[in-house]
Design an enzyme around this catalytic site. Structure first.
Site, PDB file in Angstrom:
ATOM      1  N   GLU A  40     -20.076 -12.480 -12.852  1.00 34.47           N
ATOM      2  CA  GLU A  40     -19.617 -11.153 -12.890  1.00 34.47           C
ATOM      3  C   GLU A  40     -19.690 -10.384 -11.676  1.00 34.47           C
ATOM      4  O   GLU A  40     -20.556 -10.320 -10.860  1.00 34.47           O
ATOM      5  CB  GLU A  40     -20.278 -10.163 -13.936  1.00 34.47           C
TER       6      GLU A  40
ATOM      7  N   ASP B  46     -15.260  -9.500 -19.319  1.00 34.77           N
ATOM      8  CA  ASP B  46     -14.535  -7.970 -19.666  1.00 34.77           C
ATOM      9  C   ASP B  46     -13.318  -8.398 -20.247  1.00 34.77           C
ATOM     10  O   ASP B  46     -12.500  -7.746 -20.420  1.00 34.77           O
ATOM     11  CB  ASP B  46     -14.694  -7.076 -18.498  1.00 34.77           C
TER      12      ASP B  46
END
Length: 618
Positions: free
Chosen positions: A490, A580
């Site tokens: 991430e 996401d």
């Protein structure tokens, strides 16, 4: 994941075009009154078709094309952060050659080639992916993912970029897309021809006059497309050829296929054959120390001798944009030797669009994967939308003499749990991942991942994730050309290294020179590419290992060193999209598993040998 570069999978961004003069194709047809050779026409003006409808059934050869693009490029569909910049000026023209066949049963085959050049101007405020600043090199990758490859972006006025890109696309009939369709369904009504694709319907105003078909691709709200494609029906008398002097036209040759999996022996720790029931999860469970599978998936074969359930579920009477409803579903059981009963699947799917509606977890933890739900808006134009199920028939191949179907994923297709998986590592617990993927079916977008993510993709924060990434990374690069296996934690896709300037270093601002990791091998053209990611907190360590499963005798150590950030596993599971829901990427998933613990290199080798014994591609 975060950094995504771009998937222009919708028609909205999809018109790419060539700079320069439009051209006609000689030798296409020369019926009565047709001009050819020295006296031929230089090509038509770029005026739109006067639509009149008619039957498009038949095989049509492109005789001439001239299309001009102006207006704006939708940067959201390019994977750039739509919160910072929504559009950029785009200009160009395009050419189309080849043949298009519309069948009476409503299906079509597209053997056309679209080529051209396009110019795009990006202001400084547009250089953003998932909230992170990028440089002009990364902006070029965004255009490449949309089908404009190769692309080059140089520094422009005010910190922006001036970009030049080319188009060389098989299929798509003049509409540039991340994954252009070469076949599908066609319908026509009110002088409009619609071709079904994974991104939606590509539409054309059209007119059939005798043995001639003329098309104008429909413009979008942000782009203005003018001009037409002229085709002639094969076998009929010509009514006025468009051929000019010189060239011969013709379609581009098909690309070569990747290497087929070899017939490696079954000796060595954990080795075995596909028929004796031993799979990678048996190898992980028998290791010392044990590193049991906590989630294992394959549409190809059984991964654990203890698993007796169905390998996956399919949905018939579906459509190319199914987000998880409608039709009828059926579990596809495994045969006695651990392969799916594709005869049952073929009968169930016959005459309909069929999709994978559920991937069953073979670890015994019931961490089954449905289609992924919507995520954050920063992940590109599609990330805030629910994903599509993947075609259950597109990725056919042979494995050990069995006809099987891979998970052949296009942009905006992904699978995800909606809660923490049972026994999946959380917090700082060690974790291992292996994945077998296809190096001939990837793109440059963010983020084709498999592994441990936050269960809720729409969470406003950017927590840690622990997944293996396959494609072209944006915080680090491997050796040679993409794709590479990397680590996606991430806000960073790492090839190796932890400090600014090191190979694969990641940071909040990415506008610096990227240093490739020479130890991270290119998987370009490798049809059966094996990747392994292993992580632990104490001591801080992550290892990336990779191999060409068709030829390798061992895995290459792509990286082994300290983690670039603290571990905080969230426990959700994803295939094909980012944490996401960054979903602009594409790839083919054959098999893979998440395991608890940090497997040894000997176990990695045993998994490689087990995959080789399965005889992929044979």
């Amino acid at each position: 994941m975060k950094v995504q570069s771009a998937a222009a999978m919708t028609i909205a961004m999809a018109f790419g075009m060539i700079s320069g003069a439009c051209s006609s194709v000689t030798g296409s047809h020369s019926g009565a009154g047709g001009s050819s050779g020295a006296g031929g026409s230089a090509g038509p003006s770029c005026s739109n078709v006067t639509p009149c409808g008619g039957s498009v059934v038949g095989t049509w050869s492109v005789s001439s094309a001239c299309l001009t693009l102006s207006g704006d490029l939708d940067l959201g569909t390019a994977g750039l952060d739509p919160r910072s910049c929504t559009s950029a000026p785009i200009t160009g023209t395009l050419n189309v050659t080849g043949t298009f066949t519309a069948n009476a049963n409503g299906t079509y085959t597209d053997n056309t080639t679209t080529t051209g050049n396009v110019q795009v101007t990006l202001v400084a405020g547009c250089l953003m992916i998932s909230g992170t600043v990028i440089n002009c090199d990364r902006a070029a990758s965004a255009l490449e993912n949309a089908g404009y490859a190769p692309a080059t972006c140089t520094n422009g006025a005010g910190g922006g970029c001036n970009c030049m890109a080319t188009v060389n696309q098989q299929g798509g009939l003049g509409i540039v897309a991340a994954s252009p369709a070469k076949s599908g369904n066609h319908t026509s009504s009110n002088n409009v021809l619609s071709l079904t694709t994974d991104a939606g319907d590509a539409t054309y105003a059209y007119c059939v006059s005798g043995t001639d078909l003329t098309l104008t691709p429909q413009s979008t709200t942000m782009t203005v497309l003018t001009g037409k494609i002229e085709l002639h029906q094969s076998g009929g008398a010509g009514t006025g050829g468009m051929g000019g002097p010189g060239g011969t036209g013709g379609t581009a040759g098909s690309s070569g296929t990747g290497g087929r999996a070899g017939t490696a022996g079954t000796t060595g720790a954990g080795g075995g054959t596909a028929n004796n029931g031993t799979g990678p999860c048996d190898i992980y469970a028998a290791a010392t120390p044990a590193t049991p599978c906590v989630a294992a998936y394959s549409t190809i074969r059984r991964l654990s001798s203890a698993y007796t359930g169905p390998l996956y579920q399919v949905r018939n009477m579906s459509n190319a944009m199914n987000t998880g409803s409608g039709g009828t579903t059926r579990d596809i059981p495994q045969t006695a030797d651990g392969f799916p009963d594709t005869a049952m699947q073929d009968a169930f799917c016959n005459g309909t669009i069929c999709t994978f509606s559920l991937l069953y977890d073979q670890s015994g933890n019931a961490n089954h994967l449905p289609v992924a739900k919507r995520g954050k808006t920063a992940g590109g134009a599609f990330s805030a939308l629910d994903d599509f199920e993947t075609s259950a028939t597109a990725g056919m191949l042979m494995v050990s003499g069995h006809k099987v179907y891979s998970l052949f994923m296009n942009p905006r297709q992904g699978y995800r749990t909606t809660a923490r998986g049972r026994n999946v590592p959380v917090g700082t617990a060690s974790q291992g991942i292996y994945e077998l993927a296809d190096g001939t079916h990837t793109n440059t977008a963010c983020c084709w991942d498999f592994g441990n993510v936050i269960p809720d993709a729409a969470n406003p924060g950017f927590p840690f994730m622990n997944t293996i990434f396959f494609g072209k990374g944006f915080w680090g690069l491997g050796a040679g050309q993409a794709p590479w296996f990397m680590a996606d934690f991430e806000a960073g896709v790492w090839a190796g290294g932890t400090r600014q300037g090191d190979p694969g270093w990641g940071g909040i601002v990415m506008n610096y020179t990227y240093i490739p990791n020479p130890n991270d091998p290119s998987m370009m053209g490798v049809r059966f590419a094996l990747g392994v990611l292993k992580t632990q907190s104490q001591p801080s360590r992550y290892a990336i290992r990779a191999a060409n499963a068709a030829t390798a005798t061992d895995l290459t150590n792509a990286f082994d060193g300290p983690l670039p950030k603290a571990m905080d596993n969230q426990g959700g599971i994803v295939i094909g999209v980012g944490g996401d829901n960054s979903n602009n990427s594409a790839g083919t998933f054959y098999e893979g598993a998440i395991v608890a613990g940090f497997p040894t290199n000997d176990v990695d080798l045993a998994v490689l040998k087990n995959i080789q014994a399965a005889r992929y591609g044979q």
